[in-house]
Design a protein around this motif. Structure first.
Motif, mmCIF file in Angstrom:
data_model
loop_
_atom_site.group_PDB
_atom_site.id
_atom_site.type_symbol
_atom_site.label_atom_id
_atom_site.label_comp_id
_atom_site.label_asym_id
_atom_site.label_seq_id
_atom_site.Cartn_x
_atom_site.Cartn_y
_atom_site.Cartn_z
ATOM 1 N N SER A 61 4.150 5.528 -3.756
ATOM 2 C CA SER A 61 3.442 4.922 -4.888
ATOM 3 C C SER A 61 4.128 3.656 -5.381
ATOM 4 C CB SER A 61 3.327 5.926 -6.043
ATOM 5 O OG SER A 61 4.599 6.182 -6.623
ATOM 6 N N GLY A 62 5.295 3.336 -4.814
ATOM 7 C CA GLY A 62 6.022 2.144 -5.221
ATOM 8 C C GLY A 62 6.953 2.402 -6.381
ATOM 9 N N GLY A 63 8.066 1.674 -6.425
ATOM 10 C CA GLY A 63 9.022 1.873 -7.504
ATOM 11 C C GLY A 63 10.053 2.933 -7.170
ATOM 12 N N VAL A 88 4.128 4.421 -14.082
ATOM 13 C CA VAL A 88 4.255 3.118 -13.439
ATOM 14 C C VAL A 88 5.657 2.576 -13.720
ATOM 15 C CG1 VAL A 88 1.800 2.594 -13.560
ATOM 16 C CG2 VAL A 88 3.287 1.994 -15.483
ATOM 17 N N PRO A 89 6.202 1.717 -12.827
ATOM 18 C CA PRO A 89 7.583 1.248 -12.993
ATOM 19 C C PRO A 89 7.858 0.552 -14.319
ATOM 20 C CG PRO A 89 6.800 0.785 -10.769
ATOM 21 C CD PRO A 89 5.612 1.275 -11.549
ATOM 22 N N ALA A 91 6.840 1.211 -17.360
ATOM 23 C CA ALA A 91 6.251 2.111 -18.358
ATOM 24 C C ALA A 91 6.634 1.755 -19.793
ATOM 25 C CB ALA A 91 6.661 3.552 -18.054
ATOM 26 N N GLU A 92 7.883 1.362 -20.034
ATOM 27 C CA GLU A 92 8.312 1.068 -21.403
ATOM 28 C C GLU A 92 7.586 -0.152 -21.957
ATOM 29 O OE1 GLU A 92 10.280 2.845 -23.383
ATOM 30 O OE2 GLU A 92 10.355 4.351 -21.791
ATOM 31 N N GLU A 93 7.472 -1.195 -21.136
ATOM 32 C CA GLU A 93 6.752 -2.400 -21.579
ATOM 33 C C GLU A 93 5.279 -2.097 -21.814
ATOM 34 O OE1 GLU A 93 8.696 -2.169 -19.019
ATOM 35 O OE2 GLU A 93 10.374 -3.540 -19.377
ATOM 36 N N ARG A 94 4.716 -1.263 -20.929
ATOM 37 C CA ARG A 94 3.311 -0.888 -21.052
ATOM 38 C C ARG A 94 3.066 -0.083 -22.328
ATOM 39 N NH1 ARG A 94 -1.617 -1.749 -21.140
ATOM 40 N NH2 ARG A 94 -3.069 -0.323 -20.141
ATOM 41 N N LEU A 95 4.014 0.783 -22.682
ATOM 42 C CA LEU A 95 3.880 1.585 -23.897
ATOM 43 C C LEU A 95 3.826 0.690 -25.131
ATOM 44 C CD1 LEU A 95 3.844 4.293 -25.393
ATOM 45 C CD2 LEU A 95 6.353 4.259 -25.339
ATOM 46 N N LYS A 96 4.703 -0.294 -25.193
ATOM 47 C CA LYS A 96 4.706 -1.207 -26.340
ATOM 48 C C LYS A 96 3.370 -1.919 -26.475
ATOM 49 C CE LYS A 96 9.692 -2.046 -26.141
ATOM 50 N NZ LYS A 96 10.753 -3.054 -25.875
ATOM 51 N N GLU A 97 2.801 -2.336 -25.339
ATOM 52 C CA GLU A 97 1.506 -3.008 -25.364
ATOM 53 C C GLU A 97 0.422 -2.070 -25.889
ATOM 54 O OE1 GLU A 97 0.791 -4.298 -21.412
ATOM 55 O OE2 GLU A 97 2.430 -5.770 -21.399
ATOM 56 N N LEU A 98 0.429 -0.814 -25.425
ATOM 57 C CA LEU A 98 -0.582 0.154 -25.842
ATOM 58 C C LEU A 98 -0.496 0.454 -27.336
ATOM 59 C CD1 LEU A 98 -0.309 2.653 -22.853
ATOM 60 C CD2 LEU A 98 -2.305 1.259 -23.401
ATOM 61 N N ARG A 116 -1.654 12.151 -25.000
ATOM 62 C CA ARG A 116 -2.329 13.199 -24.243
ATOM 63 C C ARG A 116 -3.011 12.663 -22.988
ATOM 64 N NH1 ARG A 116 -2.895 14.613 -29.622
ATOM 65 N NH2 ARG A 116 -2.144 16.719 -30.138
ATOM 66 N N ASP A 117 -3.553 11.469 -23.065
ATOM 67 C CA ASP A 117 -4.201 10.860 -21.897
ATOM 68 C C ASP A 117 -3.488 9.538 -21.609
ATOM 69 O OD1 ASP A 117 -5.918 10.417 -19.810
ATOM 70 O OD2 ASP A 117 -7.552 9.660 -21.059
ATOM 71 N N ASP A 118 -2.254 9.646 -21.163
ATOM 72 C CA ASP A 118 -1.384 8.479 -21.002
ATOM 73 C C ASP A 118 -1.793 7.668 -19.768
ATOM 74 O OD1 ASP A 118 0.757 6.689 -20.748
ATOM 75 O OD2 ASP A 118 2.124 8.116 -21.689
ATOM 76 N N PRO A 119 -2.268 6.427 -19.957
ATOM 77 C CA PRO A 119 -2.713 5.607 -18.818
ATOM 78 C C PRO A 119 -1.574 5.132 -17.936
ATOM 79 C CG PRO A 119 -2.776 4.309 -20.835
ATOM 80 C CD PRO A 119 -2.447 5.710 -21.242
ATOM 81 N N ARG A 120 -0.339 5.349 -18.362
ATOM 82 C CA ARG A 120 0.803 4.909 -17.570
ATOM 83 C C ARG A 120 1.137 5.869 -16.437
ATOM 84 N NH1 ARG A 120 5.470 4.774 -21.560
ATOM 85 N NH2 ARG A 120 4.434 6.708 -22.240
ATOM 86 N N ILE A 121 0.588 7.079 -16.488
ATOM 87 C CA ILE A 121 0.926 8.097 -15.500
ATOM 88 C C ILE A 121 0.190 7.840 -14.181
ATOM 89 C CG2 ILE A 121 0.926 10.568 -15.005
ATOM 90 C CD1 ILE A 121 0.991 11.094 -17.976
#
Length: 228
Positions: A61-63, A88-89, A91-98, A116-121
């Motif tokens: 899956s990469g990373g 996703v690799p 994930a922390e940056e993506r969380l801040k954006e969300l 509950r429905d985390d799009p980063r997974i």
């Protein structure tokens, strides 16, 4: 400077209580450590073929394959808690954006520190979480002595203040690979209930309670209840 301040705050017995106020359980602690070593070695042996397959699947899956994360252990000591990477690799940056773009997600994160429905997974990550297989690398933490097979949840430093005057009690036990949280609601439990379960375990830990939690863990893992 901030880290040093946090360390002083953790061990301030005037505000939070001392971990050595917990009742002494010398024989139990020695027996538990022996069981941790035996149980974690057995888990590593039995699940070795499964872990090899997971390594290959996550790598595709990469990373990176593993996700090491700083957690707080016995007496406030930090350690690196290992899991198979399920996000996703970045994930922390993506969380801040969300959280910055969605007030509902920000409120959910504030309440339970999860989505509950985390799009980063990732797809493979969702399967690993549902089956709890992402936790298998923590057998290394148990062997090292950072964690125990059964104990309170391993938390990040930012969560310490959520424990209020119960912090000293929480810091008096090693975090567990499994525990009351995992067998009574898992991610569906609100944060206040998680704290209550961690404190209850630390004050009442014993061989029978540990065995009961381990038996219930098998049922929870098979059904996947509360996992996301």
């Amino acid at each position: 400077m901030a880290a040093a301040s946090d360390e002083a705050w953790i061990h301030d017995s005037r505000d939070w209580g001392r971990t050595d106020r917990l009742p002494s359980r010398g024989f139990y602690d020695r027996l538990k450590r022996a069981f941790d070593l035996f149980g974690s070695a057995l888990l590593a042996l039995v699940f070795a073929p499964v872990m090899v397959c997971i390594v290959l699947a996550v790598r595709r899956s990469g990373g990176p394959v593993f996700f090491p994360h700083e957690r707080v252990g016995l007496n406030g000591r930090s350690f690196r808690c290992y899991k198979f990477r399920t996000m996703v690799p970045n994930a922390e940056e993506r969380l801040k954006e969300l959280l910055n773009s969605d007030d509902a997600l920000a409120a959910e994160w504030q309440e339970i520190r999860k989505l509950r429905d985390d799009p980063r997974i990732t797809p493979i990550g969702r399967f690993l979480r549902k089956t709890s297989l992402d936790e298998l690398p923590q057998v290394w933490n148990v062997i090292r002595g950072d964690m125990s097979l059964v104990g309170p949840r391993p938390i990040v430093r930012d969560e310490l203040r959520m424990y209020g005057r119960n912090l000293g009690t929480y810091l008096g036990s090693k975090p567990g690979l499994t525990g009351l949280w995992q067998v009574t609601g898992r991610s569906d439990a609100c944060y206040r209930r998680r704290v209550a379960m961690d404190v209850y375990y630390s004050r009442n830990k014993g061989l029978l309670l540990d065995l009961s939690i381990l038996v219930k863990t098998v049922r929870v893992v098979v059904t996947g209840n509360g996992a996301y």
